[in-house]
Every structure is written in structure tokens, then in C-alpha cells.
Write an enzyme that holds these catalytic residues in place. Structure first.
Site: not given
Ligand code: NAD
Length: 499
Positions: A149, A173, A176-177, A226, A281, A384
């Protein structure tokens, strides 16, 4: 409320699985759209159509494919503001940061324009009598990208640009957020001249990802997200015989040496620690000052800078330093970890837990936090956090600071602030981390270099973008040919040199 779609064969297509996920405006907490979650059947249908479209696209010459990228760059610049607005509305980051997200994706597309050069094979003239040997870089067929996201424009472009220009069809893909920008990118690719079916955007969650992992027509998967999911996708994808690269989480350390310019280091830490609410990240989440005096002087400089940060919605324009985090669940997780830091004995010197923004009480805003005296056994150090939380681990010596960064399970990025070239060089040579900054807090490599971490931050052999992307999205074939064909050497049963 808007119902989003998939993008299949060059058109918006409604989901048929009956499953949806809510897409929030993180600044207000309101659900602003629903995104369909694809079933295995929907995914398989998109892949079958992509396989058919790839045949012609893969045979299109690289220069024509590069021209599509060229036009796509023009369209990205044309629509920059519209894309940035859509991105900020779903992600929450400020508009200048959203433009940066798009820009760093655009730069990889610009790099892809060099495909005719990058895809040239190798040739050996007269490798033996009448024998020439050459290698071809051929597309893999259908590749897929599964993206996170936090960079809804940049990372999809890092994946789709190289995959497409190498002649593959591509299944994206996205998260979805925040799925709207990836759909807009697909529209722009079509406008740029990409044939229908070559790029499919399939929205979804674990069901769609598992269908990607198990679909035999998908030859390669690029994942960013993640670490637990990266490990899962790498394991299952590889065992299904696919080429897989997965980029995972991070805990990036910045070492501050006693000779560093501490004002510069403090400014760098604030930008790298709190920009995008820490949802990067490559964010710096651990400061490691060397020596008590350095630590005290650094903390003294950090506190007023952090307390001054303006947290608010992207609509407030340049008055805002960072926006909300992506979901209520992300906010709850960050605050839970902050509480654990306090409970485990770290000193919370800037406490953002009671942050409230008038008029945006339901938004997912998190105030800035600064911890001092963090130790390496604490959860806030090991995990994290992915929020606006900076931890300070005090080290007595350079060797102790180096060991701290080296022992951590993540190895995405790291930085050192010093005026000493010897120390900086030693650090760059010895550290077991993929991307290093010397007096640069967020050392994200430019498009023509490659991006990737070490240790639990990346799985697979090749990095993202740069020359590695052309290697990842192509397969090498080596041809040995003999002309004239009439040369007679007699039969030989030995494996022998060509000369
Ligand atoms: P995430 O792992 O939750 O999701 C990433 C993708 O995986 C999404 O498309 C999601 O739909 C899918 N997914 C989620 N759960 C799944 C499951 N159980 N099975 C299969 N698929 C699943 O990550 P996120 O929260 O979207 O992104 C933040 C993470 O990404 C952070 O850890 C961050 O460090 C990392 N990240 C890494 C890099 C890098 O290059 N190393 C870059 C950006 C972000």
C-alpha cells in the site's frame, strides 16, 4: 460510495466473486470506495487472456515497445496532479510526497525506454570453423506483480515497466488498501498504445495471491510487502517452479558519529523518520548515536524539531509535514508498540499518543514519537513499527553501533553521518545491508541502479529496477550455428573443442 473494478482486456470489469474490501480516506476515516476481491476463477481468466495477448506483444520489436513507455511518461506528466490527488486521498500522504511517489515510478519507466539497448544479446563471430554463437534475451511470457500500500504508484511502475518492455504480459495485484492509482496507470498505458490484455489489474487479497502462486501460466512473480508474506510467496512460488523475487520489511539504522554535523543529522533524521508517517521501507526507524555526548546533543536537537512537526490531511497543502497512517488497524498496532516500549523501559521523550486533530477525530492520525535509551531486546527495536516512531539506541563505540545494525534481522537500508572518510568507507564495506547512505538518510538508488535489501528484507537473487530488472524479466537462450552447413568433419563421439 464508488465501486472499483478490475482492469481486464483494456476495460474496467466488475468483480464477480461477491467479496469486497473497504477503501478508506485515512484523513477522515470514511469508507470512500469498495474494491472487488478476485476469486481464483477471475484471476485465471485474466491470466489466460494475458497469455494470448503476450504472443503478439512479445514479437513486437523492442523499439516499438519502448515507444509505448515514452508516451506513458508524457501522459504521467500530463496527469501528475490528478494522480497525486487520487493517491493522497486513499493513502493519506501529502501531495508533494504523492508526486514524489509517482515521479520515482516514472523514472523507472524512463529507464525502460532504453530497452532496445538493454535487450541486445551477445554475439561471438567464428567461435569455431563456420560457427557463430549468440544469445537472445526472450520474454518469460506472463509475469505477475504483488504490491504494497505504501507506494501505490511507484512500486507498480517498478514492476510493470520492465516486465512489459521486455515483452511480457503482466498481471498486477495491487494493495487492496489503495487500488485507484494502479487502475489509473492501466488506463494511461492503454492510452499510450499498450495493446489490450497485455496489462491486467486484478484486485484482491490472499485468494487472488494464492491463485497467482498456483497458476502454471505465470512464469515469474515480483512481490513487495511485509516479510512474513514475502517469505510465504517466495516459498510457495519457488516450489511451483516460478522465478520469484520478494522484497520485505525493514528496520533501518542511522549511525551518528561524534564528528558529524549534528544539525544536519537531526534534520535528516526528522525527514527520514517521520516523512510519510514513517510508512516507508527506507524510513530511518533507529538512530544510533556514538558516545553519550553525541546522544545528548542529538536528542536535544531532535526534540524541538519533532515537536514542531505538523500532522494533518493532504488537503491542507504545504502546511502539513505528514498525514495519517493507512488504516485504523495500522494506527492501533503502532500505538500498541509504543505502549510496549514504555512498559519495557524505554524513555519516551516525545509522546504523540494523545494527538488529536480537530475536525478529523475519526482520521487515522498518529502524533510523532521519539524514544531514547532503547535496548536491543525491546519489541520497538526488534519489530518493524511502520509509523512515526524513532528509537534511539545509544552506542559507546563505532564498532558497537556497527554491530547493532549488522545483528538486526532486517537489512534494507542504513546510513552513517560522519565527516571522516575512513569511517564512512569502512562502514560501506563491512555493513551487511543492501542500500547504504553516507550523509544521506534515505539512500534509494536511482532507476538505473538497482534497489534491494539483504537478510530478511529480500528473497531471491536479483534486485528491482536497473539492469537486474531486465535480467529478471527475460530468459537467456544461446544459439550455436554453423554456416556454411556443408563443412564435413566426420562423426565424432567425443565432447571436444570447436577449433
Ligand atoms: P503486506 O505484506 O500486508 O501486503 C503486501 C501485498 O501482499 C498486498 O498486495 C496484499 O494484498 C498481499 N497480502 C497481504 N496479506 C497476504 C496473505 N496473507 N497472503 C497473500 N498475500 C497477502 O504489506 P503492506 O502493509 O501493504 O506494505 C507494508 C510493508 O511493505 C512493510 O513491511 C514495508 O517495509 C514493506 N515494503 C518493502 C519494500 C521493499 O522494497 N523492501 C518497499 C515498500 C514496502
Amino acid at each position: 460510495m464508488q465501486d472499483l473494478t478490475h482492469w481486464i482486456n483494456g476495460a474496467h470489469v466488475k468483480g464477480t466473486s461477491g467479496r469486497f474490501a473497504d477503501v478508506f480516506n485515512p484523513a477522515t476515516g470514511e469508507v470512500q470506495a469498495r474494491v472487488p476481491l478476485a476469486s481464483k476463477d477471475e484471476l485465471d481468466h485474466a491470466v489466460a487472456a494475458a497469455s494470448r495477448a503476450q504472443v503478439t506483444w512479445g514479437a513486437t520489436n523492442p523499439q516499438r515497445r519502448a515507444r509505448v513507455m515514452m508516451e506513458f511518461v508524457r501522459l504521467l506528466n500530463r496527469d501528475m496532479d490528478k494522480l497525486a490527488q487520487a493517491l493522497s486521498r486513499e493513502h493519506g500522504k501529502t501531495l508533494p510526497d504523492a508526486r514524489g511517489d509517482i515521479q520515482r515510478g516514472l523514472e523507472v519507466i524512463e529507464y525502460c525506454i532504453g530497452a532496445p539497448q538493454m535487450l541486445k544479446g551477445e554475439f561471438t563471430d567464428s567461435a569455431g570453423p563456420g560457427i557463430d554463437m549468440y544469445s537472445l534475451r526472450q520474454p518469460l511470457g506472463v509475469a505477475a506483480g504483488i504490491t504494497p500500500f505504501n507506494f501505490p504508484a511507484m512500486i507498480p511502475m517498478w514492476k510493470m515497466g520492465p516486465a512489459l518492455v521486455c515483452g511480457n504480459a503482466f498481471i498486477l495485484k495491487p494493495s487492496e488498501r489503495d487500488p485507484s492509482v494502479p487502475l489509473m496507470l492501466a488506463e494511461l498505458m492503454q492510452e499510450a498504445g499498450l495493446p489490450d490484455g497485455v496489462l491486467q489489474v486484478v484486485n484482491g487479497d490472499k485468494d487472488a495471491v494464492d491463485a497467482i502462486l498456483d497458476n502454471p501460466a505465470i512464469a515469474a512473480i515480483g512481490f513487495v510487502g511485509s516479510t512474513p508474506i514475502a517469505e510465504y510467496i517466495y516459498g510457495r512460488g519457488c516450489s511451483n517452479g516460478k522465478r520469484v523475487q520478494c522484497f520485505g520489511g525493514a528496520k533501518n539504522h542511522m549511525i551518528i558519529m561524534p564528528d558529524a554535523d549534528l544539525d544536519q543529522a537531526a534534520d535528516a533524521l526528522v525527514g527520514a523518520g517521520y516523512g510519510a508517517a514513517g510508512e516507508r521501507c527506507m524510513a530511518i526507524s533507529v538512530a544510533v548515536p556514538v558516545g553519550e555526548a553525541t546522544a545528548d546533543a542529538l536528542i536535544e536537537r531532535l526534540i524541538p524539531r519533532i515537536e514542531k512537526l505538523k500532522v494533518g490531511p493532504y488537503t491542507a497543502g504545504n502546511d502539513v509535514d505528514y498525514g495519517p497512517v493507512v488504516t485504523a488497524a495500522a494506527k492501533a498496532n503502532i500505538l500498541r508498540l509504543v505502549d510496549s516500549g514504555v512498559a519495557q523501559g524505554a524513555k519516551l521523550v516525545v509522546d504523540g499518543r494523545n494527538f488529536r486533530l480537530q475536525g478529523y477525530e475519526n482520521g487515522f492520525f498518529v502524533g510523532p514519537h521519539l524514544f531514547d535509551h532503547v535496548t536491543r531486546d525491546m519489541d520497538i527495536y526488534r519489530k518493524e513499527i511502520f509509523g512515526p516512531v524513532l528509537s534511539t539506541v545509544r552506542a559507546s563505540t563505532y564498532e558497537e553501533a556497527l554491530a547493532c545494525a549488522m545483528d538486526h534481522e532486517y537489512g534494507n537500508g542504513t546510513a552513517i553521518f560522519t565527516r571522516d572518510g575512513d569511517t564512512a568507507r569502512d562502514f560501506a564495506n563491512r555493513i551487511n545491508v543492501g542500500m547504504i547512505g553516507i550523509n544521506v538518510p534515505i539512500p534509494v538508488p536511482l532507476a538505473y541502479h538497482t534497489f534491494g535489501g539483504w537478510k530478511k528484507s529480500a528473497f531471491g537473487d536479483l534486485n528491482q529496477h536497473g539492469p537486474d530488472a531486465f535480467r529478471f524479466y527475460t530468459r537467456t537462450k544461446t544459439v550455436t550455428s554453423r554456416w556454411p552447413s556443408g563443412i564435413k568433419e566426420g562423426a565424432s563421439l567425443n565432447f571436444r573443442p570447436m577449433d
